[in-house]
Write an enzyme that holds these catalytic residues in place. Structure first.
Site, mmCIF file in Angstrom:
data_model
loop_
_atom_site.group_PDB
_atom_site.id
_atom_site.type_symbol
_atom_site.label_atom_id
_atom_site.label_comp_id
_atom_site.label_asym_id
_atom_site.label_seq_id
_atom_site.Cartn_x
_atom_site.Cartn_y
_atom_site.Cartn_z
ATOM 1 C CG HIS A 11 1.842 -2.940 -3.254
ATOM 2 N ND1 HIS A 11 0.853 -1.990 -3.373
ATOM 3 C CD2 HIS A 11 3.024 -2.273 -3.433
ATOM 4 C CE1 HIS A 11 1.402 -0.809 -3.626
ATOM 5 N NE2 HIS A 11 2.716 -0.947 -3.649
ATOM 6 C CB THR A 20 1.107 2.605 0.573
ATOM 7 O OG1 THR A 20 2.510 2.829 0.378
ATOM 8 C CG2 THR A 20 0.372 3.931 0.500
ATOM 9 C CG HIS A 22 6.354 1.164 2.958
ATOM 10 N ND1 HIS A 22 7.568 1.246 2.320
ATOM 11 C CD2 HIS A 22 5.442 1.688 2.100
ATOM 12 C CE1 HIS A 22 7.407 1.800 1.125
ATOM 13 N NE2 HIS A 22 6.124 2.075 0.964
ATOM 14 C CE1 TYR A 68 8.766 1.347 -3.964
ATOM 15 C CE2 TYR A 68 10.120 3.131 -3.117
ATOM 16 C CZ TYR A 68 9.013 2.313 -3.014
ATOM 17 O OH TYR A 68 8.159 2.470 -1.952
ATOM 18 C CB SER A 111 7.421 -1.839 -2.702
ATOM 19 O OG SER A 111 6.295 -1.395 -3.415
#
Length: 243
Positions: A173, A20, A18, A178, A175
């Site tokens: 961006h 943001t 995704h 994480y 991702s």
């Protein structure tokens, strides 16, 4: 993303790919009916806002080079080109659903302090109406009447704040992983880049602009997500297709 996850220690959380658009969206989470109403309003208005922008590009989202930061949520990601429509879309949502509600609420606290109280953590919160209060006499009700105020200046300032945020803070961006690991050592970087280049069949994932490789898209699904607690416990409150 699944292949890259295996390169990092500690079983990094899995999540949907995704971008943001903005955070801290103003949604009433105390009343389920109000939550549903807020979510529907925000998603509908967002879709209208996106469709109102000029179609002067091939892709709303264009992926750039691979990058990494110390931050857990920006450990490994593709930079995203700052397409004018993407920036405008983010600015509109930031203004309408983050900055403006917060600033109006702050002014309401100043103008109508009697409508607010402190919670157990010392935060200012709106008083909840009880059945007892609703059954009081008209004289008592008048004491809790909200004072109205002009929001014109607040709206103008919100527009300016959103424009400043979209220019200086918004960092689109995509991702990929994480993780708490920092820094990413050279050997791991080489493995990461090799996997990305092999998977996407590109020669260089360090290129600033990967437009020629066709890495991008227009439209998609816009989701409003409650990001509280562990990543696995994030809740999608609603979604809408945007094209």
């Amino acid at each position: 993303m699944g292949s890259l996850n295996t390169l990092f220690p500690g079983q990094p959380p899995r999540f949907e790919p995704h971008i943001t658009i903005t955070t801290n969206v103003d949604v009433d989470l105390d009343d389920p009916d109000k939550t549903r109403e807020d979510v529907d309003k925000i998603l509908s208005a967002s879709a209208v806002a996106l469709n109102s922008l000029p179609k002067n590009h091939s892709n709303l989202v264009t992926l750039g080079k691979i990058n990494s930061q110390r931050k857990f949520f920006k450990k490994l990601y593709f930079q995203v080109a700052r397409d004018p429509n993407l920036i405008s879309f983010a600015r509109i949502l930031r203004e309408l659903f983050v900055i403006l509600p917060k600033d109006i609420e702050q002014e309401n606290i100043k103008q109508n302090p009697h409508l607010y109280t402190k919670d157990g953590h010392g935060n200012t919160v709106k008083r909840k109406k009880s059945k007892r209060n609703r059954s009081k006499s008209s004289a008592s009700e008048n004491e809790t009447t909200a004072k109205e105020f002009d929001t014109t200046l607040i709206q103008q300032e919100a527009t300016w704040k959103a424009a400043d945020w979209s220019t200086n803070e918004f960092d689109p961006h995509l991702s990929l992983v994480y993780s708490d690991i920092y820094p990413i050592d050279k050997a791991l970087w080489r493995t990461i880049k090799t996997r990305i280049q092999d998977y996407l069949n590109i020669e260089n994932c360090d290129a600033d602009d990967l437009t020629d490789n066709g890495l991008g898209w227009d439209g998609g699904v816009l989701k409003l997500v409650l990001c509280e607690g562990d990543v696995a416990n994030w809740i999608t409150l609603g979604s809408v297709d945007v094209h």
